[in-house]
Design an enzyme around this catalytic site. Structure first.
Site, PDB file in Angstrom:
ATOM      1  N   ASP A  82       2.250  27.890  21.141  1.00  0.00           N
ATOM      2  CA  ASP A  82       1.803  26.846  22.060  1.00  0.00           C
ATOM      3  C   ASP A  82       3.026  25.972  22.369  1.00  0.00           C
ATOM      4  OD1 ASP A  82       2.191  25.271  19.818  1.00  0.00           O
ATOM      5  OD2 ASP A  82       0.181  24.383  19.825  1.00  0.00           O
ATOM      6  N   HIS A  83       2.793  24.837  23.039  1.00  0.00           N
ATOM      7  CA  HIS A  83       3.907  23.949  23.385  1.00  0.00           C
ATOM      8  C   HIS A  83       4.619  23.435  22.133  1.00  0.00           C
ATOM      9  CE1 HIS A  83       0.311  21.570  22.713  1.00  0.00           C
ATOM     10  NE2 HIS A  83       1.067  20.525  22.460  1.00  0.00           N
ATOM     11  N   CYS A  93       3.207  27.355  16.127  1.00  0.00           N
ATOM     12  CA  CYS A  93       2.668  26.117  16.709  1.00  0.00           C
ATOM     13  C   CYS A  93       3.343  24.967  15.969  1.00  0.00           C
ATOM     14  CB  CYS A  93       1.146  26.074  16.652  1.00  0.00           C
ATOM     15  SG  CYS A  93       0.395  26.095  15.009  1.00  0.00           S
ATOM     16  N   HIS A 120       1.803  42.328  -0.459  1.00  0.00           N
ATOM     17  CA  HIS A 120       0.511  42.318  -1.167  1.00  0.00           C
ATOM     18  C   HIS A 120      -0.683  42.145  -0.241  1.00  0.00           C
ATOM     19  CE1 HIS A 120       2.043  41.267  -5.494  1.00  0.00           C
ATOM     20  NE2 HIS A 120       2.710  42.261  -4.932  1.00  0.00           N
TER      21      HIS A 120
HETATM   22  C1  RB5 Z   1      -0.197  20.543  19.000  1.00  0.00           C
HETATM   23  O1  RB5 Z   1       0.083  19.179  19.063  1.00  0.00           O
HETATM   24  C2  RB5 Z   1      -0.517  20.929  17.566  1.00  0.00           C
HETATM   25  O2  RB5 Z   1      -1.760  20.442  17.207  1.00  0.00           O
HETATM   26  C3  RB5 Z   1      -0.455  22.433  17.411  1.00  0.00           C
HETATM   27  O3  RB5 Z   1       0.811  22.884  17.793  1.00  0.00           O
HETATM   28  C4  RB5 Z   1      -0.672  22.984  16.013  1.00  0.00           C
HETATM   29  O4  RB5 Z   1       0.148  22.355  15.086  1.00  0.00           O
HETATM   30  C5  RB5 Z   1      -2.050  23.092  15.561  1.00  0.00           C
HETATM   31  O5  RB5 Z   1      -2.328  23.562  14.450  1.00  0.00           O
END
Ligand code: RB5
Length: 149
Positions: free
Chosen positions: A9-10, A66, A99
């Site tokens: 994600d971002h 993420c 494992h």
């Molecule tokens: C995004 O702000 C954040 O919540 C996401 O990247 C992640 O860490 C979620 O688990």
């Protein structure tokens, strides 16, 4: 040669780019499933896309990034047959493949520097899934409804 996929994600976009470059330099063929910018997006979309990519046989292994690695792992692990491990040290990275036969590695850009993240990715890729029956039995038991035999 293993077929790899990577997604974020971002919150994981910058680390994803560094891992993608390293994987390419190490000679792997990697499919980048996105996201393709730091614009805000929803990590479950990319976790589910990765899960389908692996379960449909379009990649053998995947890396999800993420902010923490946690959201990606929770979402990916909703899919039977997916074993997504969030790690922040090379020992866990190696063991989750040996494992637990982890087919997705989850990392947190806000947790790890890129140096340590790359060490984890390399440890995971260099590890060999241990075919010992005790591990195979336990992995089968992970799926809901499976019991020890
Ligand atoms: C995004 O702000 C954040 O919540 C996401 O990247 C992640 O860490 C979620 O688990």
């Amino acid at each position: 040669m293993l077929r790899l996929a990577i997604a974020s994600d971002h919150g994981g976009f910058n680390l994803k780019a560094e891992i993608f470059d390293a994987l390419t330099k190490w000679g792997f063929v990697v499919e980048d499933l996105g996201t393709h910018s730091t614009a805000s997006c929803d990590y479950p979309d990319y976790a589910h896309l990765m899960a389908h990519t692996i379960l449909d046989g379009r990649a053998d292994l995947g890396v999800l990034v993420c902010g923490s690695g946690v959201g990606m792992s929770i979402a990916a692990n909703k899919h039977p047959g997916i074993r997504a491990a969030v790690v922040s040290d090379p020992y866990s990275a190696r063991k989750c493949r040996e494992h637990n036969h982890a087919n997705i590695l989850c990392l947190g850009e806000r947790v790890l520097g890129s140096g340590l993240a790359l060490v984890c990715v390399r440890a995971w890729l260099d590890a060999v899934p241990d075919p010992d029956p005790r591990h195979v039995r336990r992995i089968a038991m992970i799926e809901p409804g499976k019991r020890a035999t």
